[in-house]
Enzyme design. Structure first.
Site, PDB file in Angstrom:
ATOM      1  N   HIS A  55      40.060  49.020  37.184  1.00 46.88           N
ATOM      2  CA  HIS A  55      40.873  48.207  36.285  1.00 46.88           C
ATOM      3  C   HIS A  55      42.047  47.580  37.018  1.00 46.88           C
ATOM      4  O   HIS A  55      42.982  47.082  36.393  1.00 46.88           O
ATOM      5  CB  HIS A  55      41.370  49.067  35.115  1.00 46.88           C
ATOM      6  CG  HIS A  55      40.258  49.677  34.330  1.00 46.88           C
ATOM      7  ND1 HIS A  55      39.665  49.049  33.255  1.00 46.88           N
ATOM      8  CD2 HIS A  55      39.593  50.857  34.481  1.00 46.88           C
ATOM      9  CE1 HIS A  55      38.707  49.814  32.762  1.00 46.88           C
ATOM     10  NE2 HIS A  55      38.631  50.918  33.500  1.00 46.88           N
ATOM     11  N   GLU A 102      64.185  58.971  61.559  1.00 44.83           N
ATOM     12  CA  GLU A 102      64.127  59.299  60.132  1.00 44.83           C
ATOM     13  C   GLU A 102      64.265  60.800  59.903  1.00 44.83           C
ATOM     14  O   GLU A 102      65.021  61.244  59.024  1.00 44.83           O
ATOM     15  CB  GLU A 102      62.812  58.793  59.521  1.00 44.83           C
ATOM     16  CG  GLU A 102      62.644  57.283  59.513  1.00 44.83           C
ATOM     17  CD  GLU A 102      61.990  56.739  60.767  1.00 44.83           C
ATOM     18  OE1 GLU A 102      61.545  55.586  60.753  1.00 44.83           O
ATOM     19  OE2 GLU A 102      61.904  57.499  61.776  1.00 44.83           O
ATOM     20  N   LYS A 137      58.153  66.561  66.765  1.00 44.14           N
ATOM     21  CA  LYS A 137      57.783  67.113  68.067  1.00 44.14           C
ATOM     22  C   LYS A 137      58.926  66.950  69.070  1.00 44.14           C
ATOM     23  O   LYS A 137      59.267  67.866  69.806  1.00 44.14           O
ATOM     24  CB  LYS A 137      56.528  66.404  68.577  1.00 44.14           C
ATOM     25  CG  LYS A 137      55.576  67.278  69.315  1.00 44.14           C
ATOM     26  CD  LYS A 137      54.212  66.655  69.560  1.00 44.14           C
ATOM     27  CE  LYS A 137      54.091  65.202  69.250  1.00 44.14           C
ATOM     28  NZ  LYS A 137      52.715  64.702  69.522  1.00 44.14           N
ATOM     29  N   GLU A 173      46.690  52.947  62.892  1.00 43.92           N
ATOM     30  CA  GLU A 173      47.534  53.271  64.038  1.00 43.92           C
ATOM     31  C   GLU A 173      46.680  53.600  65.254  1.00 43.92           C
ATOM     32  O   GLU A 173      47.052  53.305  66.393  1.00 43.92           O
ATOM     33  CB  GLU A 173      48.467  54.429  63.700  1.00 43.92           C
ATOM     34  CG  GLU A 173      49.571  54.656  64.729  1.00 43.92           C
ATOM     35  CD  GLU A 173      50.634  55.605  64.252  1.00 43.92           C
ATOM     36  OE1 GLU A 173      51.687  55.141  63.770  1.00 43.92           O
ATOM     37  OE2 GLU A 173      50.415  56.834  64.342  1.00 43.92           O
ATOM     38  N   GLY A 198      50.616  62.737  65.799  1.00 45.92           N
ATOM     39  CA  GLY A 198      51.039  62.956  64.423  1.00 45.92           C
ATOM     40  C   GLY A 198      49.940  62.734  63.403  1.00 45.92           C
ATOM     41  O   GLY A 198      49.777  63.516  62.458  1.00 45.92           O
ATOM     42  N   ARG A 199      49.161  61.676  63.587  1.00 48.24           N
ATOM     43  CA  ARG A 199      48.128  61.362  62.597  1.00 48.24           C
ATOM     44  C   ARG A 199      46.924  62.304  62.687  1.00 48.24           C
ATOM     45  O   ARG A 199      46.051  62.268  61.825  1.00 48.24           O
ATOM     46  CB  ARG A 199      47.692  59.912  62.745  1.00 48.24           C
ATOM     47  CG  ARG A 199      47.189  59.529  64.140  1.00 48.24           C
ATOM     48  CD  ARG A 199      47.077  58.011  64.270  1.00 48.24           C
ATOM     49  NE  ARG A 199      46.664  57.561  65.582  1.00 48.24           N
ATOM     50  CZ  ARG A 199      47.481  57.350  66.610  1.00 48.24           C
ATOM     51  NH1 ARG A 199      48.783  57.607  66.486  1.00 48.24           N
ATOM     52  NH2 ARG A 199      47.028  56.894  67.769  1.00 48.24           N
ATOM     53  N   LYS A 236      61.249  50.394  66.380  1.00 54.62           N
ATOM     54  CA  LYS A 236      62.251  51.452  66.493  1.00 54.62           C
ATOM     55  C   LYS A 236      63.416  51.019  67.377  1.00 54.62           C
ATOM     56  O   LYS A 236      64.581  51.254  67.060  1.00 54.62           O
ATOM     57  CB  LYS A 236      61.613  52.710  67.089  1.00 54.62           C
ATOM     58  CG  LYS A 236      60.676  53.466  66.166  1.00 54.62           C
ATOM     59  CD  LYS A 236      60.178  54.719  66.872  1.00 54.62           C
ATOM     60  CE  LYS A 236      59.253  55.530  66.003  1.00 54.62           C
ATOM     61  NZ  LYS A 236      58.765  56.745  66.700  1.00 54.62           N
TER      62      LYS A 236
END
Length: 538
Positions: free
Chosen positions: A388, A219, A213, A357, A270-271, A503
């Site tokens: 398992h 990253e 955005k 978050e 974002g999420r 960050k």
């Protein structure tokens, strides 16, 4: 030491609600699922509600009618329906009263409000129309891509929610993938991940979708530049291969560098982004726009369910209240999300971010340090493989870990066979239903090593088949469930300040790396970071 306000503005209402006091009393003697005659077929039939093609089956939670009544009272006292209506209408919900904060509306629901009974508020309508413009632009772009028939792969560069949600949806609906339309994902600033993805594609037939955005996320910016250089080294013009999803005016909003630029806005976190352009480009390229449109329709349908004031007809609200019962009153710190559906293999990771978050907050919306537990720790893996792996601890370990199972009556591909009298899908569901019963009832045995204490709560979210509509509804179910939890605790579920400190410090360490390369020694302004760099040599 950092401090928070001790203002008495909200007085931590959650702990003072009358319903909270009632629930604390009920939690002293919760329903015993192990007692003979308590978990019955009638109870299973009773504690079920339906919405958008799903059944929520919660008879194996440690609840009674009295508990549900108190949870309903809690939701009423916290005014969660009023807050949900305000959120979906565009009120500013992303804020901390009396302190600098983002001060934004939260409009992810507007990104799919194209169907029956849309919101009529000016803000919501404007947000929906802005998204419609982008979707029309996307349809035109896809028509051109289809006519040229030169792209077979799409690499999505993003991080966090702009990666986890879209990837989870893509993998969940992979059975509908168009021929020669593959997706690949680059998120971490790990050069091996980028190298692996590039090794999987023919770059001349590849689109690269860069998602940020702000256009400045470390990253994503780094991976974009890395990928751009790789295309140039291969003799390809990045402008003919790269597209962006960004905010207007950001560094990624540049037609000289991108084949097309799609837009999103600050009111989309974002999420919560998968039903916005973040997911639209990826899913429409790989599955087709019609499949994405059905995905939006499912999400929108569940958004409407979330507005129903009757908890017995509001599945996101019921799910939120059951979690709060387990977490705040029965003391469970974590919850395991177990889809008995391999297609949902990445869904727990998406929900982990969505929930943790959003609700991993230690202050309320007035800046006051809370005196109760907020967000649960979410984690999980698909069954039956999970059985398992870690079920041993869940069945016989000391912590009580509630489970949420997700399952479907029908498989996606419809390619199954009968072995020993049952299909694979029936065996899959048989395991899911059996685990719910076993966790609840336990088992007595003279051998203590074979004894199961039971009273491990669980619930099942059960659908007919994982289609685009069902996947959209599932995304919305969890998004609205997380919002209801935050509304109940009176915290801000829509910012993520906890991400920012790391960050800032990472940039300081990175500066020391640069100094070390340029001058042969660390920068010196961040001794703690430099101390780690001294141990790079072996």
């Amino acid at each position: 030491m950092a401090t928070t306000s001790t203002s008495t503005g909200s007085q931590l209402a959650f702990t003072k609600f009358r319903a909270s006091e009632k629930l604390r009393t009920l939690a002293q003697n919760p329903f015993d699922l192990t007692k003979k005659g308590n978990l019955t077929p009638d109870r299973i039939d009773k504690y079920i509600q339906e919405a958008c093609g799903y059944k929520l089956m919660y008879a194996t939670d440690r609840i009674t009618d009295e508990v549900i009544e108190a949870l309903t009272g809690l939701a009423t006292e916290a005014q969660v329906i009023e807050k949900m209506k305000a959120m979906q209408s565009g009120s500013i919900m992303n804020k901390i009263e009396g302190f600098p904060s983002e001060e934004r509306s939260v409009m992810h629901t507007a990104m799919r409000d194209f169907f029956e009974n849309p919101h009529t508020s000016k803000i919501a309508k404007e947000a929906t129309e802005a998204e419609r413009v982008e979707l029309d632009k996307l349809k035109a772009f896809l028509k051109k891509v289809d006519s040229e028939n030169r792209f077979t792969d799409l690499i999505m560069i993003g991080i966090g929610g702009s990666n986890l949600g879209p990837e989870a949806a893509y993998r969940a609906l992979h059975f509908l993938q168009k021929p020669e339309r593959n997706a690949h994902f680059v998120s971490n600033v790990d050069p091996d991940e980028t190298a692996r993805v590039l090794d999987e594609v023919d770059m001349k037939n590849t689109l690269v979708l860069v998602v940020s955005k702000s256009g400045s996320t470390l990253e994503t910016k780094t991976n974009y530049e890395f990928m751009r250089r790789k295309f140039e080294e291969a003799g390809l013009d990045p402008q003919k291969h790269f597209i962006s999803m960004t905010g207007k005016g950001s560094p990624l909003d540049d037609s000289s560098k991108f084949l097309e630029c799609f837009y999103s806005w600050d009111f989309i976190g974002g999420r919560y982004c998968t039903t916005a352009m973040y997911g639209a480009v990826l899913l429409s390229f790989t599955l087709g726009f019609e499949s994405f449109w059905k995905f939006l329709r499912g999400a929108n349908a569940m958004d409407k369910v979330a507005l129903n004031p009757n908890i017995h007809e509001n599945m996101p609200l019921m799910l939120a209240m059951l979690s709060i019962w387990d977490h705040n009153f029965l003391g469970a710190p974590t919850i395991a999300l177990i889809p008995y559906c391999s297609a949902l293999g990445r869904f727990p990771a998406h929900i982990q971010q969505l929930a943790m978050e959003s609700n991993g907050k230690h202050i309320d919306r007035h800046g006051i340090r809370v005196d109760f537990e907020t967000g649960m720790i979410f984690w999980g893996e698909p069954g039956t493989n999970a059985q398992h792996s870690f079920y041993q601890l869940i069945h016989q370990g000391t912590p009580i870990i509630p489970l949420e199972f997700i399952g479907f009556k029908e498989s996606q591909y419809g390619d199954d066979t009968i072995i020993d009298g049952t299909t694979n899908q029936e065996k899959l569901l048989g395991n899911m239903f059996a685990q719910s019963i076993a966790l609840a009832t336990g088992k007595t045995d003279d051998n203590p090593n074979k004894q199961f204490e039971g009273n491990r709560p669980s619930r099942i979210i059960f659908g007919e088949q994982l289609t685009p509509f069902a996947m959209g509804a599932l995304f919305s179910l969890y998004e609205n469930r997380v919002a209801f939890e935050g509304f109940t605790w009176d915290i801000n579920s829509f910012d993520q300040e906890g991400v920012q400190l790391g960050k800032v410090l990472a940039n300081r360490v990175i500066s020391s790396f640069k100094s070390l390369r340029d001058t042969g020694k660390p920068e010196g302004s961040f001794p703690l970071g430099d101390a780690y760099l001294r141990h790079l040599d072996f």
